[in-house]
Structures are given as C-alpha cells and as structure tokens.
Design a protein around this motif. Structure first.
Motif, PDB file in Angstrom:
ATOM      1  N   GLU A  76       2.670  -1.117  -4.375  1.00 34.85           N
ATOM      2  CA  GLU A  76       1.382  -0.425  -4.515  1.00 34.85           C
ATOM      3  C   GLU A  76       0.675  -0.974  -5.760  1.00 34.85           C
ATOM      4  OE1 GLU A  76      -0.896   1.737  -3.218  1.00 34.85           O
ATOM      5  OE2 GLU A  76      -1.881   1.482  -5.154  1.00 34.85           O
ATOM      6  N   ALA A  77      -0.611  -1.344  -5.577  1.00 32.78           N
ATOM      7  CA  ALA A  77      -1.364  -1.961  -6.678  1.00 32.78           C
ATOM      8  C   ALA A  77      -1.559  -1.004  -7.856  1.00 32.78           C
ATOM      9  CB  ALA A  77      -2.728  -2.428  -6.175  1.00 32.78           C
ATOM     10  N   ALA A  78      -1.776   0.271  -7.573  1.00 29.72           N
ATOM     11  CA  ALA A  78      -2.049   1.242  -8.653  1.00 29.72           C
ATOM     12  C   ALA A  78      -0.917   2.273  -8.676  1.00 29.72           C
ATOM     13  CB  ALA A  78      -3.408   1.892  -8.426  1.00 29.72           C
ATOM     14  N   ALA A 120       0.285  -5.067  -7.739  1.00 34.45           N
ATOM     15  CA  ALA A 120      -0.638  -5.611  -6.728  1.00 34.45           C
ATOM     16  C   ALA A 120      -0.069  -6.895  -6.146  1.00 34.45           C
ATOM     17  CB  ALA A 120      -1.992  -5.880  -7.362  1.00 34.45           C
ATOM     18  N   VAL A 121      -0.092  -6.980  -4.828  1.00 32.44           N
ATOM     19  CA  VAL A 121       0.327  -8.225  -4.174  1.00 32.44           C
ATOM     20  C   VAL A 121      -0.861  -9.182  -4.230  1.00 32.44           C
ATOM     21  CG1 VAL A 121       1.111  -9.263  -2.028  1.00 32.44           C
ATOM     22  CG2 VAL A 121       1.857  -6.944  -2.640  1.00 32.44           C
ATOM     23  N   THR A 122      -0.626 -10.367  -4.776  1.00 31.93           N
ATOM     24  CA  THR A 122      -1.734 -11.318  -4.921  1.00 31.93           C
ATOM     25  C   THR A 122      -1.577 -12.541  -4.020  1.00 31.93           C
ATOM     26  OG1 THR A 122      -0.579 -12.227  -6.825  1.00 31.93           O
ATOM     27  CG2 THR A 122      -2.340 -10.643  -7.281  1.00 31.93           C
ATOM     28  N   THR A 123      -0.337 -12.778  -3.523  1.00 31.66           N
ATOM     29  CA  THR A 123      -0.136 -13.926  -2.622  1.00 31.66           C
ATOM     30  C   THR A 123       0.822 -13.533  -1.498  1.00 31.66           C
ATOM     31  OG1 THR A 123       1.722 -14.682  -3.981  1.00 31.66           O
ATOM     32  CG2 THR A 123      -0.431 -15.700  -4.420  1.00 31.66           C
ATOM     33  N   VAL A 124       0.590 -14.095  -0.324  1.00 31.59           N
ATOM     34  CA  VAL A 124       1.522 -13.946   0.802  1.00 31.59           C
ATOM     35  C   VAL A 124       1.740 -15.346   1.342  1.00 31.59           C
ATOM     36  CG1 VAL A 124       1.913 -12.911   3.061  1.00 31.59           C
ATOM     37  CG2 VAL A 124       0.495 -11.709   1.401  1.00 31.59           C
ATOM     38  N   GLU A 125       2.973 -15.801   1.314  1.00 32.50           N
ATOM     39  CA  GLU A 125       3.216 -17.165   1.814  1.00 32.50           C
ATOM     40  C   GLU A 125       4.551 -17.242   2.527  1.00 32.50           C
ATOM     41  OE1 GLU A 125       3.194 -19.711  -1.644  1.00 32.50           O
ATOM     42  OE2 GLU A 125       4.302 -18.222  -2.791  1.00 32.50           O
ATOM     43  N   ARG A 126       4.710 -18.283   3.299  1.00 33.41           N
ATOM     44  CA  ARG A 126       5.943 -18.527   4.040  1.00 33.41           C
ATOM     45  C   ARG A 126       6.834 -19.406   3.174  1.00 33.41           C
ATOM     46  NH1 ARG A 126       7.978 -15.445   7.791  1.00 33.41           N
ATOM     47  NH2 ARG A 126       9.128 -16.739   9.236  1.00 33.41           N
ATOM     48  N   VAL A 127       8.061 -18.945   2.869  1.00 35.84           N
ATOM     49  CA  VAL A 127       8.986 -19.735   2.054  1.00 35.84           C
ATOM     50  C   VAL A 127      10.366 -19.666   2.709  1.00 35.84           C
ATOM     51  CG1 VAL A 127      10.081 -19.993  -0.217  1.00 35.84           C
ATOM     52  CG2 VAL A 127       7.720 -19.179  -0.080  1.00 35.84           C
ATOM     53  N   ASP A 128      10.900 -20.786   3.112  1.00 36.42           N
ATOM     54  CA  ASP A 128      12.245 -20.865   3.707  1.00 36.42           C
ATOM     55  C   ASP A 128      12.443 -19.867   4.845  1.00 36.42           C
ATOM     56  OD1 ASP A 128      12.805 -22.781   1.822  1.00 36.42           O
ATOM     57  OD2 ASP A 128      13.676 -21.342   0.395  1.00 36.42           O
ATOM     58  N   TYR A 134      -9.028   0.515   1.052  1.00 36.45           N
ATOM     59  CA  TYR A 134      -8.800  -0.046  -0.281  1.00 36.45           C
ATOM     60  C   TYR A 134      -8.243  -1.464  -0.185  1.00 36.45           C
ATOM     61  CZ  TYR A 134     -10.516   4.214  -2.160  1.00 36.45           C
ATOM     62  OH  TYR A 134     -11.375   5.231  -2.490  1.00 36.45           O
ATOM     63  N   SER A 135      -8.405  -2.112   0.990  1.00 31.73           N
ATOM     64  CA  SER A 135      -8.017  -3.518   1.153  1.00 31.73           C
ATOM     65  C   SER A 135      -8.792  -4.343   0.128  1.00 31.73           C
ATOM     66  CB  SER A 135      -8.363  -3.995   2.573  1.00 31.73           C
ATOM     67  OG  SER A 135      -7.635  -3.256   3.521  1.00 31.73           O
ATOM     68  N   ASP A 136      -8.042  -5.180  -0.619  1.00 27.76           N
ATOM     69  CA  ASP A 136      -8.677  -5.857  -1.756  1.00 27.76           C
ATOM     70  C   ASP A 136      -8.971  -7.331  -1.499  1.00 27.76           C
ATOM     71  OD1 ASP A 136      -6.175  -6.893  -1.658  1.00 27.76           O
ATOM     72  OD2 ASP A 136      -5.591  -6.348  -3.702  1.00 27.76           O
ATOM     73  N   GLY A 137      -8.821  -7.790  -0.264  1.00 24.52           N
ATOM     74  CA  GLY A 137      -9.124  -9.188   0.006  1.00 24.52           C
ATOM     75  C   GLY A 137      -7.880 -10.052   0.114  1.00 24.52           C
ATOM     76  N   LEU A 138      -6.694  -9.452  -0.053  1.00 26.28           N
ATOM     77  CA  LEU A 138      -5.452 -10.209   0.119  1.00 26.28           C
ATOM     78  C   LEU A 138      -5.435 -10.822   1.529  1.00 26.28           C
ATOM     79  CD1 LEU A 138      -2.573 -10.885  -1.006  1.00 26.28           C
ATOM     80  CD2 LEU A 138      -1.791  -8.804   0.162  1.00 26.28           C
ATOM     81  N   PHE A 139      -5.766  -9.992   2.520  1.00 27.40           N
ATOM     82  CA  PHE A 139      -6.051 -10.499   3.866  1.00 27.40           C
ATOM     83  C   PHE A 139      -7.559 -10.297   4.054  1.00 27.40           C
ATOM     84  CE2 PHE A 139      -1.692  -8.872   4.117  1.00 27.40           C
ATOM     85  CZ  PHE A 139      -1.018  -9.995   4.583  1.00 27.40           C
ATOM     86  N   GLY A 192       0.821  -1.224   0.000  1.00 29.33           N
ATOM     87  CA  GLY A 192       0.000   0.000   0.000  1.00 29.33           C
ATOM     88  C   GLY A 192       0.842   1.255   0.000  1.00 29.33           C
ATOM     89  N   GLY A 193       0.609   2.104  -1.009  1.00 30.76           N
ATOM     90  CA  GLY A 193       1.363   3.356  -1.152  1.00 30.76           C
ATOM     91  C   GLY A 193       0.537   4.561  -0.753  1.00 30.76           C
ATOM     92  N   GLY A 194      -0.083   4.508   0.449  1.00 29.33           N
ATOM     93  CA  GLY A 194      -0.773   5.667   1.016  1.00 29.33           C
ATOM     94  C   GLY A 194       0.013   6.176   2.217  1.00 29.33           C
ATOM     95  N   PHE A 195      -0.640   7.019   3.032  1.00 28.14           N
ATOM     96  CA  PHE A 195       0.070   7.646   4.154  1.00 28.14           C
ATOM     97  C   PHE A 195       0.676   6.597   5.101  1.00 28.14           C
ATOM     98  CE2 PHE A 195      -3.529  10.913   3.645  1.00 28.14           C
ATOM     99  CZ  PHE A 195      -2.826  11.623   2.687  1.00 28.14           C
ATOM    100  N   THR A 196      -0.088   5.525   5.405  1.00 24.92           N
ATOM    101  CA  THR A 196       0.407   4.529   6.362  1.00 24.92           C
ATOM    102  C   THR A 196       1.654   3.840   5.818  1.00 24.92           C
ATOM    103  OG1 THR A 196      -1.885   4.138   7.042  1.00 24.92           O
ATOM    104  CG2 THR A 196      -0.255   2.525   7.756  1.00 24.92           C
TER     105      THR A 196
END
Ligand SMILES: Cc1cc2nc3c(=O)[nH]c(=O)nc-3n(C[C@H](O)[C@H](O)[C@H](O)COP(=O)(O)OP(=O)(O)OC[C@H]3O[C@@H](n4cnc5c(N)ncnc54)[C@H](O)[C@@H]3O)c2cc1C
Length: 420
Positions: free
Chosen positions: A58-60, A207-215, A239-244, A35-39
């Motif tokens: 940032e997705a957009a 846009a981040v579409t997956t978050v996973e644990r790898v190594d 603008y949370s898109d459902g990733l979480f 996310g590329g907003g203030f936070t």
C-alpha cells in the motif's frame, strides 16, 4: 497516520490500524497485491485463508483511498439500473453480476461478524429517495426490475418515507433490505487485521513504482525493496497512480465531499433516520446522508473541499440540511473531507487481465464496499480455486477521451450547481 483532513470523522472514530511497516529488502510470495483498500484486503484475506502466501503493498496507509473516506453505505448492486446492466453486458454476464453484487452486502456483514470487526455495522436497509416526479418514476422502475429478480425491495409511500427519514421533502422512497451502513475506515482496518491474522503480510508506505518480468516471476519494485510473485492483483481503483497507465485513464475522477455535524441531541436523533438506514436521493448532484454511532449527521454530495469551491459546497450542505431538517437550527460541521470516485463511461465496473497472471477489478462508480469486497473474494477464487466463469468478462481497458476536461467539468459543474 492518516490526515484527519483527508479522512475526517472516520479517522477520528476508527479503532487503531494494525501495526505495519514499509517494505525493505526482497520478499518472495505467491500473490502480490497492490492497494490496501477493500479490493486488495478482501483478496488478501480470502487468499491467505485458502493457504496462499500473500503480500499487500500500500502506497500510503490502510484505507487511504476511497475505502477510508466513503459514505459507508453498503449497497446491493450498482448505480446503473439492473436492466441497463444486462443490456450493456449481455443477459448472461448482466444477470451474473447483478446476482453477485446483490449478495455482496451479505458477504460484507458476514465477514464483519466472522472476524469480529468493530465498525458500527447496522444492517437496517437503505432508502433511495425520490426527488420530484422523475425521481418517483426512476425508483418505481428500479423497484420493478429488482423485484423481478427476487430482491427484497419495496416502495414506501410519502407518509412512510416521512416517518422513516424525518422530513417531508421526499414523496417516495425505495427501501432495500439487503443493504446497511458501516464505518468504512474501521471496516478496512478490520479486514487488514483479519488478513494479517490469516497470514498475509501487509506493507504500508510502500508505493509500487515498477512491475517487470524477472526469471519467470513478476517483480514489483518499491523504494526500499521488491516483491517477487507468480500473480499480481491491482486493487487501486480511483487512486490508481499511473503504475498501469490504462487503469487510471479509463475512469474520470468524480469528487465527492462529506461533512459531519456534532452528535445530535436525543430528541433530534429520534426524528432523523431513527432506524439508522443510509439514504441518498435521485437529485442531479445527489444528496446522501446517514448518522454514525455517536449520533452525528453525515451529509455528502458531489464536489471537493479545498480552494474557493470548498466554501460553496459547505454553504450548500448547510442549506440542504436546513431545508431537509429545520429542527436542526443553524448547522456547524465538526468534520469535513472528500475523496474521488472512479466513474467509468457506462457506470459499470471493469475486469482486466492486464498481462499473464496480472488481474484487476476497478471502476466501481461510487459503489465499492460490497463490490470491492466481493470482487476481491472472486479474484482470490480465480487464483486458487477451480477455473470458473467470472461475473464480468475480461475486457481491454476502455480509455476515456478528454479525461482531464471531464474531471474539471465535474469540479466546476458541482460548484456551479451548489452556488444556488
Ligand atoms: C467520498 C466517497 C463516498 C463514497 N461512498 C460510497 C458508499 O457510500 N458506498 C460504497 O459502496 N462506495 C462508496 N464509495 C466508493 C468506495 O469508497 C470505493 O469504490 C472503494 O473504496 C474502492 O476500494 P478499492 O480497494 O478498490 O480502492 P481504494 O480504497 O481506493 O484503494 C486503492 C489503494 O491503492 C493504493 N495505491 C494506488 N497506487 C498504488 C501503488 N502504485 N502502490 C501501492 N499502492 C497504491 C492507494 O493508496 C489506495 O489506498 C465512495 C467513495 C468516495 C470517495
């Protein structure tokens, strides 16, 4: 490029965004920020300044979400009354969050000064305007509760309100000297530039579409690459898109529209908000207004443009401005746009540790300039600083039942209220 229709006046008057590219290939970092907003950008800036390796995805575009669309009022605190925040959070966290968010405008204006961010910053306070007798009672209670905590607030008489605002429609106002106004998209772009100069890498259209644990690391996947990191910050708010999924399900999207006139003539500018405070009222559908550096009058209220409701909201905005400032004559708008606000059940923001070393602040309820900047800094401190208590306790997501129904009720209800 952002669409002028989605970011209106702010897209027209903001300086260019820093050059960014879409993520391609694999990148390793300490902290990945979604996310590329203030936070997200405040986290990135403070982390990079502390020497951490940071990547923002940032997705957009920078400021695409609420950060590039909002009214630009840099408020202290939240919508919720100070005492109610303490009732809801308990006295310890309640007082801590009030203290931190009461100081948030100072952080915003200090960052603007320190990094030379050109964003029409004016720190002349805000005016919360009393609509009717109930509004006066609400503001007197607010004033008492903030004064008890040492905040520089005071009630204005009817005559003081009329001369500060340029209308006799309000009988009183609460002036808050901590606050001010900015050009929000310009501020977001300035934060991005400062973060990049401090060493953060910012990728847009990613846009981040997956978050996973790898190594033993987190891996965030985007269309043409991935980022591996020890820590993840989700700064996606309304603008949370459902990733979480839980981040999206715990707020109701509240639509809010803005429209801006052409620059006013010199005489009118001297009459309407001559000291350029940001103003909003206690009315049921909320009327907010301010001017920009070019002397345009910007009006906002609940609702979204698009579809048949757009004409209803536009007509309401014209009528409201004609009632407030008859001197304007027939009002035409040069820019119109809208966005969505993350409204939580109790109007309080949320802090989550979604998984080990995956952090999020969200749910700003239409108050995100100060809070987003401040919570972004706090998240950076949580990652690189010595352990300390945060202003909000980590909580599990608090899902809103019948979310879609409630969202439709906001859209439909605002149009209904604005018909008359
Ligand atoms: C019309 C309007 C008026 C407002 N007025 C005010 C005001 O006057 N004062 C005030 O303080 N606040 C106001 N707000 C609220 C304020 O704008 C927000 O609270 C604030 O911008 C939130 O900042 P943020 O960085 O947390 O989220 P956002 O600015 O919304 O940024 C979230 C970003 O995350 C990105 N994203 C989402 N999912 C992904 C993904 N999977 N991968 C990558 N990126 C992703 C989005 O594209 C978006 O750019 C207003 C909001 C609106 C809409």
């Amino acid at each position: 490029m952002l669409e002028p229709r989605s970011h209106g006046l702010w897209q027209h008057s903001a300086p260019e965004a820093p050059r960014t590219e879409a993520l391609s290939g694999e990148v390793a970092t300490d902290v990945a920020i979604i996310g590329g907003g203030f936070t997200g950008l405040s986290s990135a800036l403070h982390l990079a300044e502390a020497g951490a390796r940071v990547v923002v995805l940032e997705a957009a575009e920078i400021g695409f979400g609420g950060s590039g669309r909002n009214m630009g009022l840099v408020n202290a605190g939240m919508w919720i009354m100070p005492d109610r925040a303490c009732d809801a959070l308990g006295p310890e966290h309640g007082e801590r969050v009030l203290d931190v968010l009461g100081r948030a405008p100072s952080l915003v204006f200090d960052l603007i000064a320190r990094h030379g961010i050109a964003c029409e910053a004016v720190r002349n306070g805000t005016l919360h305007l009393a609509a009717g007798r109930a509004g006066i009672r609400e503001l007197e209670a607010r004033c008492e509760q903030w004064s008890r905590r040492g905040a520089p607030v005071r009630m204005l008489t009817a005559a003081e309100t009329a001369s500060a605002v340029g209308t006799t429609r309000y009988r009183a106002a609460l002036r808050d000297d901590r606050a001010g106004t900015i050009q929000p998209l310009a501020y977001a772009r300035g934060l991005a530039r400062a973060a990049a100069q401090a060493g953060a890498r910012i990728f847009t259209r990613s846009a981040v579409t997956t978050v996973e644990r790898v190594d033993g690391k987190w891996r965030l996947g985007a269309a043409a690459g991935g980022v591996r990191s020890d820590w993840v910050i989700a700064g996606t708010n309304a603008y949370s898109d459902g990733l979480f999924p839980a981040l999206r399900e715990e707020f109701v999207p509240l639509p809010y529209f803005l429209c801006a006139t052409r620059p006013l003539g010199d005489n009118t500018r001297r009459m309407i908000l001559p000291d350029r405070e940001g103003a909003w009222d206690t009315g049921i559908s909320v009327a907010s207004f301010r001017t920009d550096a070019a002397g345009r009058l910007i009006f906002g209220s609940v609702g979204a443009f698009g579809g048949a409701a757009g004409a209803v909201h536009r007509a309401h905005a014209r009528r409201a401005l004609a009632r407030l400032f008859p001197v304007l004559g027939p009002v035409e708008f040069e820019f119109e746009w809208h966005g969505q606000i993350a409204k939580t059940r109790d109007n309080l923001p949320r802090y989550h540790e979604l998984a080990p070393q995956v952090l999020s602040f969200n749910g700003y309820n239409g108050r995100g300039i100060g809070p987003g900047t401040m919570f972004g800094k706090i998240l950076a401190g949580r990652i690189v600083g010595p352990p300390k208590d945060l202003p909000l306790p980590p909580t599990p997501p608090d899902l809103v039942p019948f979310r879609a129904l409630r969202a439709a009720a906001f859209e439909f209800g605002s149009a209904l209220v604005h018909v008359v």
